[in-house]
Design an enzyme around this catalytic site. Structure first.
Site, short mmCIF file in Angstrom:
data_model
loop_
_atom_site.label_atom_id
_atom_site.label_comp_id
_atom_site.label_asym_id
_atom_site.label_seq_id
_atom_site.Cartn_x
_atom_site.Cartn_y
_atom_site.Cartn_z
N TYR A 1 60.15 60.86 66.21
CA TYR A 1 58.81 60.29 65.98
C TYR A 1 57.89 61.26 65.24
CZ TYR A 1 59.99 56.65 69.47
OH TYR A 1 60.57 55.63 70.16
N1 NAP Z 1 64.09 53.14 71.63
C1 NAP Z 1 63.63 52.64 70.50
O1 NAP Z 1 64.37 52.44 69.52
C2 NAP Z 1 62.17 52.29 70.42
C3 NAP Z 1 61.69 51.47 69.37
C4 NAP Z 1 60.32 51.15 69.34
C5 NAP Z 1 59.48 51.65 70.32
N2 NAP Z 1 59.97 52.47 71.32
C6 NAP Z 1 59.10 53.04 72.36
O2 NAP Z 1 58.33 52.02 72.96
C7 NAP Z 1 56.94 52.28 72.76
C8 NAP Z 1 56.22 50.98 72.59
O3 NAP Z 1 56.76 50.27 71.47
P1 NAP Z 1 55.80 49.45 70.53
O4 NAP Z 1 54.74 50.34 69.98
O5 NAP Z 1 56.67 48.72 69.57
O6 NAP Z 1 55.14 48.45 71.61
P2 NAP Z 1 54.31 47.10 71.48
O7 NAP Z 1 53.46 47.05 72.68
O8 NAP Z 1 55.21 45.95 71.22
O9 NAP Z 1 53.41 47.28 70.16
C9 NAP Z 1 52.33 48.17 70.18
C10 NAP Z 1 51.54 47.95 68.90
O10 NAP Z 1 50.91 46.67 68.93
C11 NAP Z 1 49.62 46.76 68.34
N3 NAP Z 1 48.65 46.48 69.42
C12 NAP Z 1 48.72 46.88 70.72
N4 NAP Z 1 47.66 46.44 71.43
C13 NAP Z 1 46.91 45.74 70.56
C14 NAP Z 1 45.68 45.03 70.70
N5 NAP Z 1 45.01 44.98 71.86
N6 NAP Z 1 45.18 44.41 69.60
C15 NAP Z 1 45.83 44.47 68.40
N7 NAP Z 1 46.99 45.12 68.22
C16 NAP Z 1 47.54 45.76 69.28
C17 NAP Z 1 49.48 48.18 67.80
O11 NAP Z 1 50.05 48.25 66.48
P3 NAP Z 1 49.20 48.11 65.11
O12 NAP Z 1 47.77 48.35 65.40
O13 NAP Z 1 49.80 49.12 64.21
O14 NAP Z 1 49.46 46.72 64.63
C18 NAP Z 1 50.41 48.94 68.73
O15 NAP Z 1 50.85 50.17 68.19
C19 NAP Z 1 56.88 53.25 71.58
O16 NAP Z 1 55.71 54.06 71.57
C20 NAP Z 1 58.12 54.07 71.80
O17 NAP Z 1 57.85 55.05 72.80
C21 NAP Z 1 61.30 52.76 71.37
#
Ligand code: NAP
Length: 313
Positions: A52
């Site tokens: 990351y």
């Molecule tokens: N193992 C893997 O391959 C893998 C892959 C992905 C993630 N992960 C882990 O899982 C964690 C979470 O994944 P994710 O970030 O994809 O989770 P998610 O909860 O599906 O998406 C989070 C994203 O949604 C948007 N968001 C969140 N709350 C919001 C709100 N109230 N209003 C508007 N937009 C909102 C933001 O992106 P924007 O503002 O940019 O749109 C935020 O970064 C990561 O930090 C990482 O630690 C692991």
């Protein structure tokens, strides 16, 4: 099931916070604000990865977490690139420990399946690290169920086991319900699902003409590119209006409610964005709301394909 706790013996919080945006879309100030908001709501479980933000995610997490290290569970991941061979796992973990400024990593994931490296090589290396006390738990991410169980059998030969998995899981990504989650429940493996908001799709903002990761990142645009997923997001927003919760709160609570799920990994680019996801801590879905949410997206076909034998979630 191996119980995963912080070094001082505190149980895992019911949500994990993912730091993939630290040092990227979230600068140091916003990252700190999100870390503090998580701590204020009792979260003690934090997820990062070697890959990351060129290491900034691990560096910032280490800086914020250092003062209370013993109370926290810190997970990182190795071998997204470079394969799951011995040399890559060891050098990646050295980098991660240096960036985090931590001697011991609580959970080390293999970030993805590597079909080109013998599992024996990966798990002999992980077993050595576990036996030396450098890592406390072995985990895998983005593995299919058969890959987890194959790896688990190899791990047993080295006297260790996979204690946690990290699959993708949300209202628009339900494949894990078919094999991965039942496998984890049966095998006593903890589950920290990622992307409970579908990368932001289930926050409701795209239906309102907003922008974000899905309009900025081609990989995520493709991952969530099917029109039914956007229909589900719109229907979730309408349901959220009806019941008086933010769509993100409902989406995270729905993910957390699966009996095999230990702690969904929530994330955001600011503390304001994060707030509705953290509000899922206070929301218990009753059977009626659970059924209404589950009906918003197609349930994946069962592994046997015998539709007449399915029991509804
Ligand atoms: N193992 C893997 O391959 C893998 C892959 C992905 C993630 N992960 C882990 O899982 C964690 C979470 O994944 P994710 O970030 O994809 O989770 P998610 O909860 O599906 O998406 C989070 C994203 O949604 C948007 N968001 C969140 N709350 C919001 C709100 N109230 N209003 C508007 N937009 C909102 C933001 O992106 P924007 O503002 O940019 O749109 C935020 O970064 C990561 O930090 C990482 O630690 C692991």
């Amino acid at each position: 099931m191996a119980t995963i706790t912080s070094p001082d013996g505190t149980a895992l919080s019911p949500l994990c916070f993912g730091t993939m945006q630290f040092g990227g879309r979230a600068d140091e100030g916003e990252s700190r604000a999100m870390f503090d908001a998580c701590r204020a709501r009792g979260l003690n479980f934090f997820d990062t990865a070697h890959v990351y933000t060129d290491g900034e995610s691990e560096r910032l997490l280490g800086r914020f977490a250092g003062a209370e290290r013993a109370r926290l569970v810190i997970a990182t991941k190795a071998a997204y690139g470079g394969g799951a061979g011995r040399r890559n796992i060891l050098s990646s973990l050295d980098d991660s420990r240096r960036r985090l400024d931590m001697e011991v990593i609580d959970i080390l994931y293999l970030h993805r399946w590597d079909g080109d490296t013998p599992l024996e090589e990966s798990f002999e290396t992980l077993a050595e690290l576990r036996q030396a006390g450098t890592i406390r738990h072995i985990a895998v991410s983005n593995f299919a169920a058969w890959q987890v169980m194959k790896a688990q059998a190899v791990a047993a030969r080295f006297d260790v086991r996979i204690d946690m998995i990290q699959p993708m899981y949300s209202l628009v990504k339900r494949q894990a319900e078919v094999e991965i989650l039942p496998m984890a429940a049966d095998a006593g493996i903890a589950v920290a699902p990622y992307s409970p908001l579908g990368g932001g799709l289930l926050s409701g903002k795209y239906a309102a003409g907003g922008t974000g990761r899905l309009t900025e990142d081609d990989r995520y645009a493709a991952r969530y590119g099917e029109s039914w997923m956007h229909d589900t997001a719109r229907a979730l927003s309408a349901l959220a209006d009806d019941v008086g919760h933010h769509p993100a709160t409902l989406a995270v609570a729905w993910c957390a409610a699966h009996p095999a799920v230990t702690a969904p990994i929530v994330s955001a680019r600011s503390a304001a964005q994060l707030a509705p996801s953290l509000d899922a801590l206070d929301l218990t879905l009753d059977a009626d709301l659970m059924a209404r949410l589950s009906a918003l997206s197609p349930r994946p076909a069962p592994a046997t394909d015998r539709l007449e034998e399915v029991t509804p979630r």
